[in-house]
Design an enzyme around this catalytic site. Structure first.
Site, PDB file in Angstrom:
ATOM      1  N   HIS A 289      14.518  -3.100  -0.547  1.00  0.00           N
ATOM      2  CA  HIS A 289      14.724  -2.345   0.548  1.00  0.00           C
ATOM      3  C   HIS A 289      15.452  -1.447   1.157  1.00  0.00           C
ATOM      4  CE1 HIS A 289      10.032  -1.905   2.595  1.00  0.00           C
ATOM      5  NE2 HIS A 289      10.174  -3.173   1.402  1.00  0.00           N
TER       6      HIS A 289
ATOM      7  N   GLN B 171      18.385  -1.001  -0.777  1.00  0.00           N
ATOM      8  CA  GLN B 171      18.435   0.108  -1.818  1.00  0.00           C
ATOM      9  C   GLN B 171      18.282   1.684  -2.074  1.00  0.00           C
ATOM     10  OE1 GLN B 171      17.935  -2.546  -5.422  1.00  0.00           O
ATOM     11  NE2 GLN B 171      19.202  -4.299  -4.857  1.00  0.00           N
TER      12      GLN B 171
ATOM     13  N   SER C 190       0.664  -1.317  -0.124  1.00  0.00           N
ATOM     14  CA  SER C 190      -0.085   0.251   0.103  1.00  0.00           C
ATOM     15  C   SER C 190       0.666   1.656  -0.018  1.00  0.00           C
ATOM     16  CB  SER C 190      -0.617   0.232   1.085  1.00  0.00           C
ATOM     17  OG  SER C 190       0.049  -0.154   2.590  1.00  0.00           O
TER      18      SER C 190
ATOM     19  N   LYS D 221       3.332   2.059   2.102  1.00  0.00           N
ATOM     20  CA  LYS D 221       3.587   2.442   3.398  1.00  0.00           C
ATOM     21  C   LYS D 221       4.910   2.563   3.871  1.00  0.00           C
ATOM     22  CE  LYS D 221       2.697  -2.051   5.419  1.00  0.00           C
ATOM     23  NZ  LYS D 221       2.438  -2.768   4.122  1.00  0.00           N
ATOM     24  N   SER D 222       6.371   2.259   3.781  1.00  0.00           N
ATOM     25  CA  SER D 222       7.914   1.802   4.324  1.00  0.00           C
ATOM     26  C   SER D 222       7.822   3.369   3.021  1.00  0.00           C
ATOM     27  CB  SER D 222       7.793   0.730   3.203  1.00  0.00           C
ATOM     28  OG  SER D 222       8.111  -0.721   4.707  1.00  0.00           O
TER      29      SER D 222
ATOM     30  N   ARG E 283      17.113   2.620   0.549  1.00  0.00           N
ATOM     31  CA  ARG E 283      17.638   4.004   1.981  1.00  0.00           C
ATOM     32  C   ARG E 283      19.188   4.046   0.987  1.00  0.00           C
ATOM     33  NH1 ARG E 283      15.409  -0.507   4.711  1.00  0.00           N
ATOM     34  NH2 ARG E 283      17.232  -1.289   5.146  1.00  0.00           N
TER      35      ARG E 283
END
Length: 190
Positions: free
Chosen positions: A64, A66, A27, A29-30, A68
């Site tokens: 995830h 990558q 959705s 979120k992260s 950041r």
């Protein structure tokens, strides 16, 4: 240093809050949590709770990571979130669902409702210890797994209960709650 309204100012813009970002799988979120953390701090902390269960999940974790950049302080912590000194930092915890999964499976394969109650109390105590760290802002990412039908799988039903109760616990203590719907952030509590 404190501003007139009692919030801390300095390298981080806002301190001493609990923020919950919830929603369904994929959705957004992260991404929303990462955007917010970078808005609040030039050098936020990313606390990843994922256990790499299989190759597909390792790939998810890699994606995830990558996303950041070098401004993040990364902490891999599957269970004892509060053992890290995070005073005065902006911390993104991604995610409550995986953290609860790790805690629940510490109780073995034959999990019952008493195990769920024990894990819930353990998770609440760990949450309370974590968010009691002075001057820290915590952004929790979690899943709303109970929005669909009731599963015919006993373990899934038990986990859905655990997740729902913990989400409620965090949301009651949160200063802000955001529900992500198809990539759109809907403010639920402010």
């Amino acid at each position: 240093m404190c501003a007139n309204d009692g919030t801390h100012v300095g390298t981080d813009k806002i301190m001493g809050k609990v923020i919950l970002i919830t929603g369904g799988q994929r959705s957004g979120k992260s991404e929303e949590a990462e955007r917010l953390a970078l808005q609040l701090s030039e050098h936020p902390v990313y606390m990843a709770t994922a256990h790499p269960w299989d190759d597909e999940f390792r790939q998810r974790i890699a994606l995830h990571q990558q996303r950041r950049g070098p401004q993040w302080t990364n902490i891999e912590e599957e269970r004892r979130l509060s053992r890290h000194d995070l005073r005065g930092r902006v911390v993104l915890i991604d995610c409550v669902t995986l953290w609860l999964t790790n805690l629940l499976f510490d109780h073995g394969d034959d999990i019952g409702s008493d195990d769920v109650k024990r894990v819930l109390e353990e998770a609440k105590a760990e949450f309370d210890a974590l968010v009691s760290q002075e001057g820290a802002t915590f952004i929790f990412v979690t899943n709303e797994i109970g929005l669909g039908g009731v599963s015919d799988n006993r373990l899934q039903r038990l986990f859905t209960d655990l997740q729902g109760w913990m989400n409620q616990y965090i949301a009651r203590r949160a200063d802000e709650v955001t529900l992500m719907v198809s990539g759109i952030a809907v403010r639920v509590k402010s």
